[in-house]
Design a protein around this motif. Structure first.
Motif, PDB file in Angstrom:
ATOM      1  N   PHE A  97     153.318   8.499   7.847  1.00  7.89           N
ATOM      2  CA  PHE A  97     153.190   9.854   7.335  1.00  7.89           C
ATOM      3  C   PHE A  97     151.847  10.025   6.628  1.00  7.89           C
ATOM      4  CE2 PHE A  97     155.113   7.267   4.047  1.00  7.89           C
ATOM      5  CZ  PHE A  97     154.454   7.643   2.886  1.00  7.89           C
ATOM      6  N   ASN A  98     151.487  11.293   6.345  1.00 11.45           N
ATOM      7  CA  ASN A  98     150.268  11.602   5.601  1.00 11.45           C
ATOM      8  C   ASN A  98     150.513  11.398   4.113  1.00 11.45           C
ATOM      9  OD1 ASN A  98     148.595  12.316   7.780  1.00 11.45           O
ATOM     10  ND2 ASN A  98     149.443  14.382   7.840  1.00 11.45           N
ATOM     11  N   PHE A  99     149.697  10.570   3.508  1.00 16.54           N
ATOM     12  CA  PHE A  99     149.846  10.162   2.116  1.00 16.54           C
ATOM     13  C   PHE A  99     148.765  10.864   1.282  1.00 16.54           C
ATOM     14  CE2 PHE A  99     148.458   7.088  -1.158  1.00 16.54           C
ATOM     15  CZ  PHE A  99     149.655   6.857  -1.823  1.00 16.54           C
ATOM     16  N   TYR A 100     149.160  11.513   0.165  1.00 13.85           N
ATOM     17  CA  TYR A 100     148.237  12.324  -0.620  1.00 13.85           C
ATOM     18  C   TYR A 100     147.914  11.690  -1.971  1.00 13.85           C
ATOM     19  CZ  TYR A 100     149.707  15.845   2.771  1.00 13.85           C
ATOM     20  OH  TYR A 100     149.992  16.511   3.932  1.00 13.85           O
ATOM     21  N   LYS A 101     146.637  11.682  -2.315  1.00  5.99           N
ATOM     22  CA  LYS A 101     146.160  11.265  -3.637  1.00  5.99           C
ATOM     23  C   LYS A 101     144.936  12.117  -3.988  1.00  5.99           C
ATOM     24  CE  LYS A 101     145.822   6.950  -4.787  1.00  5.99           C
ATOM     25  NZ  LYS A 101     145.452   5.518  -4.848  1.00  5.99           N
ATOM     26  N   PHE A 102     144.604  12.160  -5.275  1.00  5.17           N
ATOM     27  CA  PHE A 102     143.307  12.715  -5.625  1.00  5.17           C
ATOM     28  C   PHE A 102     142.247  11.702  -5.204  1.00  5.17           C
ATOM     29  CE2 PHE A 102     145.601  15.318  -8.884  1.00  5.17           C
ATOM     30  CZ  PHE A 102     145.162  16.551  -8.425  1.00  5.17           C
ATOM     31  N   ARG A 103     141.154  12.182  -4.637  1.00  2.34           N
ATOM     32  CA  ARG A 103     140.105  11.270  -4.178  1.00  2.34           C
ATOM     33  C   ARG A 103     139.454  10.587  -5.376  1.00  2.34           C
ATOM     34  NH1 ARG A 103     134.705  11.896  -3.381  1.00  2.34           N
ATOM     35  NH2 ARG A 103     134.855  14.159  -3.713  1.00  2.34           N
ATOM     36  N   THR A 104     139.415   9.260  -5.347  1.00  2.12           N
ATOM     37  CA  THR A 104     138.825   8.483  -6.440  1.00  2.12           C
ATOM     38  C   THR A 104     137.600   7.696  -5.985  1.00  2.12           C
ATOM     39  OG1 THR A 104     140.289   6.609  -5.965  1.00  2.12           O
ATOM     40  CG2 THR A 104     141.048   8.225  -7.589  1.00  2.12           C
ATOM     41  N   MET A 105     137.271   7.754  -4.693  1.00  2.00           N
ATOM     42  CA  MET A 105     136.144   7.007  -4.153  1.00  2.00           C
ATOM     43  C   MET A 105     135.113   7.955  -3.546  1.00  2.00           C
ATOM     44  SD  MET A 105     137.833   3.685  -2.278  1.00  2.00           S
ATOM     45  CE  MET A 105     138.714   2.447  -3.222  1.00  2.00           C
ATOM     46  N   ILE A 106     133.974   7.415  -3.249  1.00  2.51           N
ATOM     47  CA  ILE A 106     132.957   8.197  -2.557  1.00  2.51           C
ATOM     48  C   ILE A 106     133.476   8.598  -1.184  1.00  2.51           C
ATOM     49  CG2 ILE A 106     131.036   7.141  -3.783  1.00  2.51           C
ATOM     50  CD1 ILE A 106     130.622   5.303  -1.383  1.00  2.51           C
ATOM     51  N   TYR A 143     142.580  12.845  -1.118  1.00  2.00           N
ATOM     52  CA  TYR A 143     142.446  11.759  -0.151  1.00  2.00           C
ATOM     53  C   TYR A 143     143.725  11.737   0.660  1.00  2.00           C
ATOM     54  CZ  TYR A 143     142.467   6.978   1.673  1.00  2.00           C
ATOM     55  OH  TYR A 143     142.549   5.872   2.485  1.00  2.00           O
ATOM     56  N   ILE A 144     143.599  11.912   1.966  1.00  2.00           N
ATOM     57  CA  ILE A 144     144.765  11.935   2.855  1.00  2.00           C
ATOM     58  C   ILE A 144     144.618  10.795   3.853  1.00  2.00           C
ATOM     59  CG2 ILE A 144     146.116  13.293   4.479  1.00  2.00           C
ATOM     60  CD1 ILE A 144     144.900  15.803   3.252  1.00  2.00           C
ATOM     61  N   ALA A 145     145.617   9.942   3.915  1.00  2.00           N
ATOM     62  CA  ALA A 145     145.562   8.787   4.812  1.00  2.00           C
ATOM     63  C   ALA A 145     146.930   8.535   5.418  1.00  2.00           C
ATOM     64  CB  ALA A 145     145.088   7.540   4.056  1.00  2.00           C
ATOM     65  N   LYS A 146     146.950   7.863   6.541  1.00  2.00           N
ATOM     66  CA  LYS A 146     148.203   7.482   7.173  1.00  2.00           C
ATOM     67  C   LYS A 146     148.766   6.253   6.457  1.00  2.00           C
ATOM     68  CE  LYS A 146     148.099  10.533  10.543  1.00  2.00           C
ATOM     69  NZ  LYS A 146     149.101  11.616  10.647  1.00  2.00           N
ATOM     70  N   ARG A 147     150.022   6.313   6.084  1.00  2.00           N
ATOM     71  CA  ARG A 147     150.692   5.188   5.440  1.00  2.00           C
ATOM     72  C   ARG A 147     152.020   4.915   6.143  1.00  2.00           C
ATOM     73  NH1 ARG A 147     148.586   3.889   0.205  1.00  2.00           N
ATOM     74  NH2 ARG A 147     146.355   4.273   0.419  1.00  2.00           N
ATOM     75  N   ALA A 148     152.499   3.679   5.998  1.00  2.00           N
ATOM     76  CA  ALA A 148     153.781   3.275   6.586  1.00  2.00           C
ATOM     77  C   ALA A 148     154.814   3.142   5.479  1.00  2.00           C
ATOM     78  CB  ALA A 148     153.631   1.958   7.337  1.00  2.00           C
ATOM     79  N   GLY A 149     155.917   3.852   5.626  1.00  2.00           N
ATOM     80  CA  GLY A 149     156.976   3.824   4.624  1.00  2.00           C
ATOM     81  C   GLY A 149     158.229   3.139   5.134  1.00  2.00           C
ATOM     82  N   ARG A 150     159.347   3.663   4.742  1.00  2.00           N
ATOM     83  CA  ARG A 150     160.634   3.066   5.106  1.00  2.00           C
ATOM     84  C   ARG A 150     160.809   3.027   6.623  1.00  2.00           C
ATOM     85  NH1 ARG A 150     166.314   4.801   2.318  1.00  2.00           N
ATOM     86  NH2 ARG A 150     167.561   3.037   3.031  1.00  2.00           N
ATOM     87  N   GLY A 151     161.223   1.874   7.128  1.00  2.00           N
ATOM     88  CA  GLY A 151     161.405   1.729   8.566  1.00  2.00           C
ATOM     89  C   GLY A 151     160.124   1.897   9.346  1.00  2.00           C
TER      90      GLY A 151
END
Length: 388
Positions: free
Chosen positions: A236-245, A224-232
């Protein structure tokens, strides 16, 4: 800088009665200086009027160079009053505002004054550009701010500055001892790279097994790749194993009524559903054991995240925090694990305020000891009772 008694001046021009003085929060006295009133850089009469109604005294200047000159003059001439907050209109060039901001931050006395950029009238793209290039302490749509909200925002920033600012009257022994406990940026980064590299190498067989299980259960990508907001607010592209449909993000609007945080009338809102129907069986196991988070080690290697920090937020959540006092939580790096995960993970009655309060605590107090305490306590927090 001479702080003019503005209500009287405005009364002559606008024919209104001055309101009672309100001092939102006084910074601790620094040397012989006392902070009160405001400094406004710009020409927006409505914004000036709003500040006048909150403060008894203030100064209005049209340019940043003039403001810099007046502030330096006040310090050098030993005048005992400096503004409690500096508000600047976002009508100047990025570089000019950034230069002025750096001037404030590097100054021993002026670094304790919150610098707010008024972005009234700007669109979302322009706001993001100013945030990226100017990096003020806060960005506000002052024209749209209620007086009570503006008061609380200024109070919060003053408290933050009072907590983290320099004080020339205080001895430096405590500051040095605290600094010795802190991760320097290079040390923290080196530690992140070392741990992430070794962990990825050791767990590579587990990665293959998880990837196979995700692919066999449901259609869609493994990650699962999604845009996330980090420091400041870095995106960036945020990576996880897909857990949803597959396509679960498109169903958020349909499930908004189930949001655990949806009942809160004010403030930022996170999105979280207990027993989320979009989660697959394999996904439920991965979430309950936090194995879905393992691909974020790649984010750590890239440099988007750290092992310990505040969780990077989806853009629709981060947007709710950009115009609120709670933006201080973005001072910390994005992390795989963090303070609120260890202290509050799996707690059903955790409120938005509690979660962000813990994020702010980490952003303002993080050090060597805190990071290792969080890492040491993360394994016991991995197994959680509720399906989040």
């Amino acid at each position: 800088m001479d702080l003019i008694y503005l209500p009287q001046t405005v009364q002559k021009a606008k024919k209104i009665a001055p309101r009672a003085t309100f001092r939102s929060y006084h910074l601790p006295q620094t040397g012989n200086f006392q902070f009160s009133g405001f400094c406004y850089i710009g020409r927006n009469s409505n914004n000036i009027m709003k500040l006048v109604e909150l403060y008894k005294e203030g100064a209005v200047l049209e340019g940043l160079e003039k403001a810099k000159t007046e502030l330096l003059k006040s310090v050098e001439q030993g005048k005992n009053k400096l503004p409690e907050v500096i508000v600047c209109e976002a009508r100047f060039d990025f570089a000019v505002i950034s230069h002025f901001n750096q001037f404030l931050r590097k100054h021993t006395v002026l670094s304790g004054i919150p610098f707010i950029l008024d972005v009234s009238g700007l669109g979302d793209k322009d706001v993001l550009l100013y945030r990226k290039h100017a990096r003020p302490d806060e960005m506000l749509f002052i024209e749209e701010c209620e007086k009570e909200d503006l008061i609380s925002k200024i109070r919060f920033l003053c408290k933050m500055k009072a907590h983290t600012g320099k004080d020339t009257a205080e001895p430096k022994i405590e500051e040095k001892s605290l600094r010795s406990l802190r991760f320097g940026p290079m040390t923290k980064r080196a530690f992140d790279i070392l741990v992430a590299s070794v962990t990825l190498l050791l767990l590579s067989p587990l990665f293959l097994l998880i990837a196979l299980a995700v692919r066999l259960e449901s259609r869609g990508p493994i990650f699962y790749i999604a845009k996330r907001a980090g420091r400041g607010y870095k995106i960036f592209n945020f990576y996880k194993f897909r857990t949803m449909i597959h396509g679960a993000d498109k169903k958020i609007a349909d499930l908004a009524h189930l949001n655990q945080y949806g009942g809160e009338a004010k403030g930022p809102v996170f999105f979280k559903i207990n027993n989320d129907p979009r989660i697959t069986k394999v996904g439920s196991f991965l979430r309950n054991t936090s194995l879905d988070e393992l691909p974020q080690l790649v984010n750590v290697l890239i440099g988007d995240m750290s092992l310990v920090g505040n969780r990077p937020l989806p853009l629709y959540e981060a947007k709710n925090l950009t115009t609120d006092d709670y933006a201080a939580r973005f001072m910390a790096p994005a992390g795989i694990t963090g303070l609120w995960q260890v202290k509050k993970r799996g707690t059903k009655d955790m409120s938005v305020e509690e979660r962000i309060s813990l994020d702010i605590d980490y952003a303002t107090k993080c050090n060597f000891v805190t990071d290792f305490w969080i890492i040491a306590n993360t394994p016991s927090a991995l197994l959680q009772r509720e399906n989040v």
